[in-house]
Write an enzyme that holds these catalytic residues in place. Sequence first.
Site, PDB file in Angstrom:
ATOM      1  N   GLN A  63      47.592  32.525  27.827  1.00 26.00           N
ATOM      2  CA  GLN A  63      48.976  32.952  27.983  1.00 26.00           C
ATOM      3  C   GLN A  63      49.503  33.619  26.725  1.00 26.00           C
ATOM      4  OE1 GLN A  63      53.420  31.776  27.455  1.00 26.00           O
ATOM      5  NE2 GLN A  63      52.095  29.995  27.718  1.00 26.00           N
ATOM      6  N   SER A  98      56.586  21.351  31.207  1.00 27.75           N
ATOM      7  CA  SER A  98      56.081  22.315  30.234  1.00 27.75           C
ATOM      8  C   SER A  98      55.664  23.579  30.980  1.00 27.75           C
ATOM      9  CB  SER A  98      54.864  21.741  29.502  1.00 27.75           C
ATOM     10  OG  SER A  98      54.034  22.772  28.999  1.00 27.75           O
ATOM     11  N   HIS A 152      39.055  42.255  19.063  1.00 29.13           N
ATOM     12  CA  HIS A 152      39.285  40.824  18.939  1.00 29.13           C
ATOM     13  C   HIS A 152      38.578  40.122  17.785  1.00 29.13           C
ATOM     14  CE1 HIS A 152      40.830  37.184  20.463  1.00 29.13           C
ATOM     15  NE2 HIS A 152      40.659  37.403  21.747  1.00 29.13           N
ATOM     16  N   LYS A 174      60.179  30.866  33.979  1.00 25.80           N
ATOM     17  CA  LYS A 174      60.357  29.771  33.017  1.00 25.80           C
ATOM     18  C   LYS A 174      61.680  29.030  33.224  1.00 25.80           C
ATOM     19  CE  LYS A 174      60.928  31.202  28.861  1.00 25.80           C
ATOM     20  NZ  LYS A 174      60.600  31.828  27.553  1.00 25.80           N
ATOM     21  N   THR A 202      41.094  29.328  16.889  1.00 27.85           N
ATOM     22  CA  THR A 202      41.416  28.688  18.173  1.00 27.85           C
ATOM     23  C   THR A 202      40.536  27.475  18.423  1.00 27.85           C
ATOM     24  OG1 THR A 202      39.837  30.057  19.392  1.00 27.85           O
ATOM     25  CG2 THR A 202      42.100  30.891  19.234  1.00 27.85           C
ATOM     26  N   ASP A 209      53.722  26.083  30.233  1.00 25.82           N
ATOM     27  CA  ASP A 209      52.305  26.403  30.170  1.00 25.82           C
ATOM     28  C   ASP A 209      51.483  25.434  31.019  1.00 25.82           C
ATOM     29  OD1 ASP A 209      50.120  28.054  28.769  1.00 25.82           O
ATOM     30  OD2 ASP A 209      49.465  25.986  28.451  1.00 25.82           O
TER      31      ASP A 209
END
Length: 634
Positions: free
Chosen positions: A562, A436, A348, A427, A473, A438
């Site tokens: 996600q 939405s 990562h 979904k 992020t 998410d």
Amino acid sequence: MRLTTLPRSRLPPTSSLLARSAFTPIMAPRRKASSVPEGYKEDLSKGKMLRFEDSLPRLPVPSLEETARRYLKSVHALVSETEYQRTKKAVDAFVGEEGKPLQERLLARAADPNCKSWLLDWWNHAAYLGYRDPVIPYVSYFYSYRDDRARRHPAKRAASVATAALEFKRQVDDGSLEPEYMRGQPMAMSTYQYMFNCCRIPGDSVDSPQKFPAADHEHIVVVRNNQFFKVPLTVNGQRLNNSELEQQIARIYEVAQPAPALGVLTVANRDRWADARKKLLAAHPANEQALRDIESSGFLICLDNAAPVTLEERAHQYWHGDGANRWFDKPLQFIVNDNGTAGFMGEHSMMDGSPTHRLNDHLNSLIFNHKIDLSEQPVRSGLPDPRPIAFHLSGEVLEAIDAAAKEHRQQISSHELKVQAYQGYGKGLIKKFKCSPDAYVQMVIQLAYFKMYGKNRPTYESASTRKFQEGRTETIRTVSDESVGFCHAITDPAVPREEAVRLFRAALTAHSKYTAEASDGRGVDRHLFGLKKLLREGEKLPALYEDPAYAYSASWYLSTSQLSSEFFNGYGWSQVIDDGFGIAYMINENSLNFNIVCKRLGAERMSHYLNEAASDLRDMLMPDLVAQPEKAKM
């Protein structure tokens, strides 16, 4: 930014994991090379992939006032009124005087023409390269692939994965890969340079990434029974085709002999691995080149002596296995089991989840949609066998291997993992509810936690900031007054359904608003982190950072992320504090998938509550959907 209120506190490793790239970017249709989004310039001398990099905006520095407002709103949902008033006083002092010199220094850093991102170096060090705990279980992440029924034989499966990955690698290496877009805006592609022919190198107190020129290192490494093999991709000037790769891999299955689990060193505490690496180099002069062969390879293919069947068995295999038959410092490891099941392990430190998500989704699309030639092809008779990479191991190195293996077993045995494969809907129905997806699933997680503990606690979700130069992020703080109000309402039989729906939609709106702000580089956590980094020696720590709410509100009892693909049947990583859960989730058309990891807190019970919460939300919203008049068919 170490959190000291809990036994093992960690910065959230950005699946996502990181944090991880939780908020999957919306990929725009492929643009023509001549199509330049408004406000951007392209420099084709950098190649198609990087042509917009220099015209991407820089990560902004929010004002102290807007960060203070957003921070106070996030804290209000988590603490008592007395605690909130104490926090407000500290924040007022920070905005009034204490934070002003820090803000001026941060603005100056951001304005430096030689600094493309005021955050990147600090964040890479604090969250990854300077982080000394083992990358497994605490940082790296996995994807579990859907089964390929046409290629059950592991050598065939491994060859198809390698061939598809190499096609993606070709586009990265020659710069022809089309950039990603979010709402029509190009995204930073600079981290793709750390995808292939790259390795994390352990060091004393801090690691470093090492990139090797692709043209000088045209090979991959395959490992079986802990024995590493170097597989050239070009022989006599001609690239190996899929059948030739399959033959090379099949030969490795035949000849690989059990060897000491050298790769388990890469899953040790980073300082211990740095020390063991020095001992390995000192054990024999040939070990330097052997290490280089692995570290410079395009990627690793791990042929595991395992046959996982259930989703949980697969998750365990791809996430950690037995700690051996891997080189966890490589950004890309493709794992193939004896029964043909396959998955991926990602390191990562230099990339978030979205680039490797694109790679893995793309390579599976190539295979399942027959976009690459995997038919039987001529195999040259003169191909040399793959070459074993020979290491000379001293007694000191063997002792380090034993210690690392023991440490890894202890780490994994303290964790539990459950997979909740929810088949009730996905979904498709969520969009019919006009939600939405998410934000909806975040409320599923909030409700599940509330059912289990009777309260909501700090929750981390990651938002991608790759719309900015060298962007990574930002934190989405999921818990809000609105989400807490909704959780109380839906679990109170005295509250009418209509009121619960109203509060639910208010919670969705609050979450979507914070997500949009975080994606625009206007979250709370990175800004406060950057300001604190600019304190000079001898300066007093502002009261905001000493306030207990600061540490508590960034103690991620829920670390969530996600990444969704119809080609995956699993995705996950670890929790980031000992009292918390790591919940990775996928939102597919007709299903939801949750990977739940914790340190013996009750993963199975959390799985149950996630299932229950998902059904509760459907049952709450369905009457309104049913009551809608059907659209007339044309």
